[in-house]
Design a protein around this motif. Structure first.
Motif, mmCIF file in Angstrom:
data_model
loop_
_atom_site.group_PDB
_atom_site.id
_atom_site.type_symbol
_atom_site.label_atom_id
_atom_site.label_comp_id
_atom_site.label_asym_id
_atom_site.label_seq_id
_atom_site.Cartn_x
_atom_site.Cartn_y
_atom_site.Cartn_z
ATOM 1 N N UNK A 38 15.048 31.837 -62.096
ATOM 2 C CA UNK A 38 13.781 32.571 -62.087
ATOM 3 C C UNK A 38 13.138 32.592 -60.713
ATOM 4 N N UNK A 39 13.522 31.677 -59.837
ATOM 5 C CA UNK A 39 12.899 31.608 -58.512
ATOM 6 C C UNK A 39 13.814 32.103 -57.384
ATOM 7 N N UNK A 40 15.108 31.717 -57.430
ATOM 8 C CA UNK A 40 15.984 32.042 -56.303
ATOM 9 C C UNK A 40 17.299 32.654 -56.773
ATOM 10 N N UNK A 41 17.982 33.280 -55.837
ATOM 11 C CA UNK A 41 19.331 33.808 -56.038
ATOM 12 C C UNK A 41 20.195 33.247 -54.914
ATOM 13 N N UNK A 42 21.312 32.597 -55.294
ATOM 14 C CA UNK A 42 22.210 32.021 -54.295
ATOM 15 C C UNK A 42 23.410 32.935 -54.113
ATOM 16 N N UNK A 43 23.700 33.257 -52.833
ATOM 17 C CA UNK A 43 24.802 34.153 -52.486
ATOM 18 C C UNK A 43 25.761 33.386 -51.572
ATOM 19 N N UNK A 44 27.063 33.337 -51.973
ATOM 20 C CA UNK A 44 28.062 32.653 -51.151
ATOM 21 C C UNK A 44 28.601 33.609 -50.094
ATOM 22 N N UNK A 45 28.511 33.191 -48.817
ATOM 23 C CA UNK A 45 29.000 33.977 -47.695
ATOM 24 C C UNK A 45 30.291 33.352 -47.169
ATOM 25 N N UNK A 87 32.714 31.365 -44.552
ATOM 26 C CA UNK A 87 32.468 30.164 -43.768
ATOM 27 C C UNK A 87 31.714 29.098 -44.528
ATOM 28 N N UNK A 88 31.810 29.105 -45.865
ATOM 29 C CA UNK A 88 31.136 28.102 -46.715
ATOM 30 C C UNK A 88 29.636 28.048 -46.431
ATOM 31 N N UNK A 89 29.041 29.220 -46.276
ATOM 32 C CA UNK A 89 27.600 29.347 -46.030
ATOM 33 C C UNK A 89 26.941 29.941 -47.263
ATOM 34 N N UNK A 90 25.776 29.428 -47.624
ATOM 35 C CA UNK A 90 25.047 29.898 -48.798
ATOM 36 C C UNK A 90 23.748 30.559 -48.338
ATOM 37 N N UNK A 91 23.508 31.791 -48.830
ATOM 38 C CA UNK A 91 22.261 32.515 -48.548
ATOM 39 C C UNK A 91 21.333 32.396 -49.750
ATOM 40 N N UNK A 92 20.049 32.113 -49.474
ATOM 41 C CA UNK A 92 19.035 31.958 -50.522
ATOM 42 C C UNK A 92 18.100 33.153 -50.493
#
Length: 936
Positions: A358-365, A367-372
């Motif tokens: 309900x608050x965030x969406x996590x996106x895997x990029x 290079x093992x990087x996570x976008x919030x």
């Protein structure tokens, strides 16, 4: 012998000569080692001589025939060396002929090549085995009734099975792939081993070199399972000897495909994970669509850590040769996505949604990087595209920070300037969310910007204030146009006025405001099918070539023992009295319990009993009390064993009754048949059990029993048995035996159904000549009046590439069939032309159909289906696109029901969305609107 002589005597009474034949008949009735006492044979001889003294000529012929048979039998004896001619080379055996005998030579009974990796048939150390050549063989066993002999090229026959130990080196011959991950090899004529692909080979090309049939390889016994399954290793070159490390490339087996990752099995029972972001460097919307479980792929170890073994299938990591072995996408991407590995602020990068709250969406990029992403910044309209597993383009909004074991960056869904009252201009169109409903209008907002939709701006027609709440609801999304921007002195800020009137959106593509321009789905991909599919053998026919020979030998030994024991009982009764009857029963029970013991073990057991009896005779010093005590102990142990066996049998019967355990032997099958005598499934399983043991004759007997046992009213169950017997005779019998079986079956089953069934079986095994014969028989049996038969015959001709006959039979069929069946045949032949023949001929056939029957929408739909079959060709051919457009335009102009026209419009719109442009899509929409207006 007596019965045979009697029959001969009766037959010879019709002769004309009267020369005596007593001496000849007397010589032919000599007893063998297994015959009855001599006195019986002499009596029989005397009796026959009295009856046959009047027929010397016929008697002479009979004796000559016996002499010939004896010569033949003397030639075809076990151990004899004979010269045979190679008639046929099958998958794992050579079929030979010698006079009227057929010989079978298993591949394990042929000398191996001098080099590893060569074919046994082509590179045997004794010379290549080819059709038509003569070879020297030794007879292993003889079936005089069927005139079949089992052969070997070795003077000393090899054992059926070998006693194997872990670490032992064995010579193996490749039989083929019995599963995607298993290569099965012959170790002996009655024993196979399994080479697990992912645990032995480093890459797919390496295993493809060894998967060819009949290849000789040297292996090491890796392990032996509980079920006696033998696992082999290719030795030092096996990848299982190496330690797993980052950067290794290897073969993996796809075990499970989920939304976010695939589970891949590696060697030594290791398991890795292949995630969406690591599947393809091109970044597809559905990267897993071309994969399926049970497929071998090349993977590279990306990392080994707390998250387990992470894998990748990137071309840059695998290398070109390994990458080309993996499944490929057929279609181009719908949107060209630029690959950016510089994760700086403001950079556009792509990734897959792995978590949504309900608050965030996590996106895997990469290079093992996570976008919030913050949900409130995404906006209500774009939330629909942020589903789990969805490919998104985000904008980096901060520098990376470490959170736990991964790096995290803040991101936005687009790089537009944040909306404020100052940045919004008059005539801007925005997606809005209704926050409050009042009698005078609607309060709306977009992110942090709010405004008002007055009641006069809701619709072109006046809206009743009392009904406004029934028209809208809080939280509903609408599209609004900014019509005014005034400064409110009381609040000290600008107030935005929006309008929802349809007149503001007539010439506007509303979708561009409801979605991002980069949010485009790639074309739907089908599961990848290689140009040369891997052929997997569904069943492994392990043949027990020496089984019948051993049984015959065992029977002869038992008969000799019985005869010798009868004679010796008269002379040496004292010695036999010392044999303990209880010991004999115990030994007999042990032999019966062990189903896997060879005949030699059984015969040695009986001889050991005789030795025991003699030893007991000589041991006079043993006290009688000790003997009675040992007998009591043996009795007690015997009773315990019997009770234990009875308990185990009872438990197994209960399990079989509940269908919770698979039957393991004939007794289990017999119990299940008693409970369900009309179940074809159980009978066929029983047949398969004997086929697995290469007991072909017993499998036939079970099939015949099933036909008699299943009640006649169970037609379908009986039909299943007939079909199973068709397959049995097709694989292991002759053309004549199959024909006789078929002629029997059509007396009890529907002839047309059975004809089509046997045709399918023969066609699937590429026996096209025999298939043609059954078609001719079917046409003679009134099959020419069936549309289904003509269609099936046309399909068969195209599969055989017999185009000339196919082109002529349609006119023949139309001359014979009634009019109501002609449409079906023409329709089917048109489809066959599209699928297997000439597309232009198929198009001509359908054009003739739709011109004759213009209002048959089913024919129009099939016509469209045929034209839309080859999607790749449609994309590459503008001419074909125009033909299909013209066809759609003809369908929407038909004088049929509105429901059918709407269906055609739907298909037309789908076609233009997939293969056309936006202009074409809008044209179809205009035609649809025009159609609706004209009808109203």
């Amino acid at each position: 012998m007596l019965n045979k002589v009697k029959k001969t005597a009766i037959k010879t009474t019709t002769g004309t000569s009267s020369k005596p034949t007593t001496s000849k008949l007397t010589t032919t009735s000599k007893p063998t080692t297994t015959s009855k006492p001599t006195t019986t044979s002499v009596a029989a001889t005397t009796k026959t001589t009295a009856t046959t003294t009047t027929t010397p000529k016929n008697e002479k012929k009979i004796v000559n025939n016996k002499d010939v048979n004896s010569k033949e039998n003397s030639k075809f004896k076990v151990g004899n060396k004979i010269e045979v001619t190679v008639k046929e080379i099958r998958d794992f055996e050579v079929i030979t002929t010698c006079e009227d005998y057929i010989g079978k030579l298993h591949i394990c009974n042929i000398p191996l090549p001098n080099k590893e990796g060569e074919s046994v048939f082509l590179k045997s150390s004794s010379g290549p085995i080819k059709k038509g050549i003569s070879i020297q063989c030794y007879i292993v066993s003889v079936e005089p009734t069927a005139k079949i002999i089992t052969l070997t090229m070795f003077e000393q026959p090899k054992p059926q099975t070998k006693q194997l130990k872990v670490g032992q080196q064995v010579d193996a011959i490749v039989y083929g792939l019995t599963s995607v991950n298993e290569i099965t090899c012959w170790i002996s004529p009655n024993q196979v081993g399994t080479i697990e692909i992912i645990s032995n080979f480093k890459n797919i090309p390496q295993y493809k070199l060894l998967k060819e049939e009949n290849t000789f390889i040297k292996c090491v016994v890796k392990s032996i399972g509980i079920d006696n399954k033998v696992y082999l290793s290719i030795g030092k070159e096996s990848i299982s000897n190496e330690k797993l490390k980052v950067g290794d490339t290897m073969i993996g087996l796809i075990n499970e495909i989920g939304t976010l990752s695939m589970k891949v099995q590696l060697y030594n029972n290791l398991s890795g994970e292949l995630r969406l972001i690591d599947t393809n460097e091109e970044l597809r919307t559905n990267p897993f669509s071309i994969y399926k479980t049970g497929t071998l792929i090349m993977v590279c170890v990306k990392s080994i850590g707390k998250e387990g073994i992470l894998l990748s299938t990137y071309k840059s990591l695998l290398g070109l040769k390994n990458w080309e072995m993996n499944p490929k996408y057929k279609h181009q991407r719908a949107y060209k996505r630029s690959i950016n590995t510089d994760f700086i602020v403001g950079a556009h990068v792509w990734g897959y949604v792995i978590e949504k709250t309900e608050q965030i969406i996590r996106v895997e990029l990469k290079g093992q990087l996570i976008a919030i992403l913050q949900v409130e910044e995404v906006g209500p309209f774009l939330m629909s595209i942020c589903e789990i597993g969805r490919l998104l383009r985000v904008v980096i909004a901060s520098e990376p920070t470490v959170e736990g074991s991964s790096q995290v960056v803040k991101a936005q869904l687009n790089n537009e300037k944040s909306l404020t009252v100052k940045t919004i201009k008059v005539n801007d169109i925005l997606p809005l969310e209704i926050t409050e409903i009042k009698p005078y209008g609607l309060f709306v907002k977009n992110k942090k910007v709010s405004g008002l939709v007055h009641i006069t701006q809701i619709d072109d027609e006046p809206v009743d204030p009392e009904k406004i709440e029934s028209l809208f609801s809080k939280g509903e999304f609408v599209l609004g146009k900014c019509i005014d921007k005034e400064f409110n002195q009381e609040k000290g800020k600008n107030v935005l006025q929006f309008s929802l009137k349809p007149e503001h959106f007539e010439s506007i593509d509303m979708e561009q405001y409801l979605k991002c321009n980069w949010d485009q789905e790639d074309p739907i991909e089908e599961i990848f099918q290689p140009s040369k599919p891997i052929q997997i053998i569904s069943s492994l026919p392990i043949k027990s070539y020496l089984a019948e020979f051993n049984n015959q030998q065992q029977q002869q030994q038992q008969q000799q023992q019985q005869y010798s024991s009868t004679e010796s009982s008269k002379k040496k009764s004292n010695k036999l009295e010392t044999i303990n009857e209880e010991e004999f029963e115990d030994q007999k029970m042990m032999n019966e319990d062990d189903e896997f013991k060879s005949s030699s073990l059984i015969s040695s057991g009986s001889s050991s009993l005789k030795r025991k009896g003699i030893e007991n005779k000589n041991e006079d010093e043993i006290d009688e009390d000790e003997i009675t005590d040992s007998k009591k102990k043996q009795k007690t142990e015997k009773n315990k064993n019997i009770n234990k066996q009875e308990q185990e049998i009872q438990e197994r019967e209960d399990l079989l009754a509940n269908n919770s355990v698979a039957p393991e032997g004939p007794q289990d099958f017999e119990r299940m048949i008693l409970g369900s005598p009309n179940s074809s499934y159980i009978w066929i399983k029983f047949m398969s059990y004997y086929l697995g043991l290469s007991e072909i004759s017993k499998a036939r007997e079970i099939g015949e029993r099933a036909i008699k046992k299943i009640i006649p009213s169970e037609v379908l169950e009986q039909r299943n048995i007939w079909i199973a017997m068709y397959n049995l005779e097709n694989l292991y019998g002759t053309a004549d035996s199959l024909l006789k079986l078929f002629q029997r079956s059509i007396q009890y089953q529907d002839p047309k159904t059975m004809y089509l069934t046997i045709i399918n079986i023969l066609e699937n095994t590429s026996k096209f000549d025999r298939t043609e014969e059954y078609f001719k028989m079917l046409f003679k049996k009134n099959g020419k009046h069936s549309a289904k038969v003509w269609c099936r015959y046309g399909e068969f001709l195209l599969k055989c590439n017999n185009i000339e006959v196919f082109n002529s039979i349609l006119s023949r069929a139309l001359e014979i069939l009634p009019k109501k069946k002609q449409i079906k045949v023409i329709n089917k032949f048109g489809q066959l032309e599209y699928k297997l023949g000439d597309v232009e001929r198929g198009r001509t056939i359908f054009e003739g159909l739709v011109s004759t029957y213009p209002n048959r929408t089913d024919i129009w739909n099939i016509y469209l289906d045929m034209e839309l079959r080859d999607k790749d060709l449609i994309k590459s051919s503008k001419e074909l696109k125009e033909k299909i457009r013209n066809l759609f335009n003809r369908t929407i102009a038909l004088k049929v029901s509105d429901r059918n026209i709407k269906q055609f419009f739907k298909r037309f719109l789908q076609f233009e969305k997939e293969f056309g442009s936006n202009f074409n899509v809008n044209e179809v929409k205009k035609l649809a609107i025009k159609f609706v207006e004209s009808n109203n």
